[in-house]
Design a protein around this motif. Structure first.
Motif, short mmCIF file in Angstrom:
data_model
loop_
_atom_site.label_atom_id
_atom_site.label_comp_id
_atom_site.label_asym_id
_atom_site.label_seq_id
_atom_site.Cartn_x
_atom_site.Cartn_y
_atom_site.Cartn_z
N TYR A 168 0.81 -1.15 -0.07
CA TYR A 168 0.13 0.19 0.04
C TYR A 168 0.99 1.15 -0.10
O TYR A 168 1.29 1.79 1.05
CB TYR A 168 -0.73 -0.02 1.30
CG TYR A 168 -1.88 -1.21 1.28
CD1 TYR A 168 -2.89 -1.61 0.20
CD2 TYR A 168 -1.75 -2.07 2.37
CE1 TYR A 168 -3.45 -2.48 0.33
CE2 TYR A 168 -2.50 -3.30 2.37
CZ TYR A 168 -3.49 -3.44 1.51
OH TYR A 168 -4.25 -4.70 1.34
N GLY A 169 1.21 1.62 -1.36
CA GLY A 169 2.28 2.87 -1.22
C GLY A 169 3.64 2.44 -1.37
O GLY A 169 4.46 3.62 -1.08
N ASP A 170 4.15 1.36 -1.08
CA ASP A 170 5.46 1.09 -0.85
C ASP A 170 6.09 0.92 -2.36
O ASP A 170 7.23 1.58 -2.10
CB ASP A 170 5.74 -0.19 -0.06
CG ASP A 170 4.80 -0.41 0.97
OD1 ASP A 170 4.80 0.58 1.80
OD2 ASP A 170 4.51 -1.74 1.23
N SER A 224 -4.56 4.26 -5.87
CA SER A 224 -5.05 4.24 -4.61
C SER A 224 -6.33 5.05 -4.51
O SER A 224 -7.11 4.65 -3.43
CB SER A 224 -3.68 4.73 -3.56
OG SER A 224 -3.35 6.04 -3.95
N ARG A 267 4.63 2.41 -5.48
CA ARG A 267 4.62 3.88 -5.65
C ARG A 267 3.44 4.51 -4.65
O ARG A 267 2.55 3.82 -4.15
CB ARG A 267 4.01 3.92 -7.05
CG ARG A 267 4.84 3.56 -8.09
CD ARG A 267 4.47 3.70 -9.35
NE ARG A 267 3.23 4.46 -9.76
CZ ARG A 267 2.56 4.57 -10.96
NH1 ARG A 267 2.81 3.81 -12.00
NH2 ARG A 267 1.44 5.40 -11.06
N PRO A 268 3.42 5.67 -4.15
CA PRO A 268 2.62 6.24 -2.99
C PRO A 268 1.28 5.97 -3.63
O PRO A 268 0.28 6.25 -2.86
CB PRO A 268 3.28 7.57 -2.84
CG PRO A 268 4.18 7.90 -4.28
CD PRO A 268 4.64 6.42 -4.71
N ASP A 269 1.02 6.02 -4.94
CA ASP A 269 -0.26 6.23 -5.18
C ASP A 269 -0.87 4.97 -5.88
O ASP A 269 -2.00 4.97 -6.52
CB ASP A 269 -0.35 7.14 -6.57
CG ASP A 269 0.39 6.93 -7.82
OD1 ASP A 269 1.53 6.22 -7.55
OD2 ASP A 269 0.21 7.22 -9.00
N ARG A 327 -7.94 -0.20 0.25
CA ARG A 327 -7.20 -1.34 0.86
C ARG A 327 -8.39 -2.14 1.31
O ARG A 327 -8.18 -3.40 1.23
CB ARG A 327 -6.39 -0.71 1.97
CG ARG A 327 -5.91 -2.01 2.92
CD ARG A 327 -4.97 -1.36 4.01
NE ARG A 327 -4.41 -2.19 5.04
CZ ARG A 327 -3.47 -2.28 5.76
NH1 ARG A 327 -2.73 -0.84 6.02
NH2 ARG A 327 -3.29 -3.13 6.71
N ASN A 338 -2.26 0.77 -4.77
CA ASN A 338 -2.37 -0.21 -3.83
C ASN A 338 -2.50 -1.53 -4.52
O ASN A 338 -3.08 -1.33 -5.54
CB ASN A 338 -3.76 0.00 -3.00
CG ASN A 338 -3.66 1.20 -1.98
OD1 ASN A 338 -2.55 1.65 -1.45
ND2 ASN A 338 -4.56 1.80 -1.80
#
Length: 265
Positions: free
Chosen positions: A207-209, A238, A211-213, A243, A215
């Motif tokens: 979750y954002g790991d 995301s 790319r921050p955008d 999530r 999931n």
């Protein structure tokens, strides 16, 4: 692709059957990154850590074999038809992509039109997509066959690590160690967390790991004899793919799809 990620002295493997020249030639071909059409000998030298004289001999040979095409006006090289032919051979042999077609389509056609689906295989510290189903929306996560994701930071990479045996994992950590100890330590920590998450929930997440955008969740897919492990993931932007929905709506579908593909593989 990390700078100078290649072993500058493949003979350090102490394998008497290891052909150093072949390894270096393949390293040159691997230098091309996504959306790069042409590179110079200087680019190859910087990315492989090889001397420029060695690189010049390698690029000359690869041109003679049609794996590279030289542009004498600019001093650059692009990938040639020989590489394309090899690529088609690889894709043709990957029957798992065909076997996964229906399951991947069903996942993509679920309640969230922004969901994308992909099947990938590990290569060193990357995961390479070998089959994809893009979302039903025009503005969504753009993926395609050949796209690369980081092994340690993506859901699909973590799922593949979970499915790997100890030997394959240690090989991946060794590649990371060639970059630096911090990268290896981060890889080991990511793998340990992924194993724990998979044991608890039956999937791995990011979750954002990566790319921050973005999931995503993923699960491993196994060949019948366990000799090959792939990753199957679903995800998306995301702000459209939450999530909670991934875990409560899609997780069971994803696990079932992976089981079905593994059985038919």
């Amino acid at each position: 692709m990390a700078p100078n990620e290649f072993a500058t002295d493949p003979t350090e493997t102490k394998d008497r059957n290891f052909v150093t020249a072949l390894a270096r030639g393949l390293d040159v071909l691997r230098c091309f990154r996504e959306n790069e059409a042409a590179l110079t000998n200087t680019d190859f030298a910087e990315r492989t850590g090889l001397p420029k004289a060695t690189v010049s001999r390698l690029t000359h040979t690869l041109c003679e074999l049609d794996y590279l095409v030289a542009d004498t006006r600019t001093g650059t090289y692009r990938l040639g038809a020989g590489v394309l032919q090899l690529g088609f051979g690889v894709l043709t042999s990957m029957e798992i992509g065909d076997r996964a077609e229906d399951e991947m389509r069903r996942l993509r056609d679920g309640p969230n039109s922004y969901i994308t689906v992909a099947l990938g295989e590990a290569h060193r510290l990357d995961v390479v997509y070998i089959a994809t189903k893009r979302s039903r929306e025009d503005v969504a996560l753009q993926i395609r066959v050949g796209s690369r994701l980081p092994l340690f930071d993506s859901a699909i990479g973590r799922a593949i690590m979970v499915g790997m045996d100890d030997i394959a994992r240690e090989k991946a950590f060794a590649f990371a160690g060639e970059i630096d100890q911090a990268t290896e330590d981060r890889g080991r920590a990511s793998c340990a967390a992924a194993v724990e998450e998979y044991a608890l929930h039956g999937y791995c997440s990011s979750y954002g790991d990566w790319r921050p955008d973005v999931n995503g969740i993923a699960v491993p897919v196994f060949s019948p004899n366990g000799s090959q492990v792939y990753g199957l993931n679903i995800g998306g932007p995301s702000f459209h793919v939450k999530r909670k929905q991934l875990e409560t709506v899609y997780a069971k579908r994803l696990i079932k799809a992976a089981e079905s593909i593994s059985i038919r593989f």
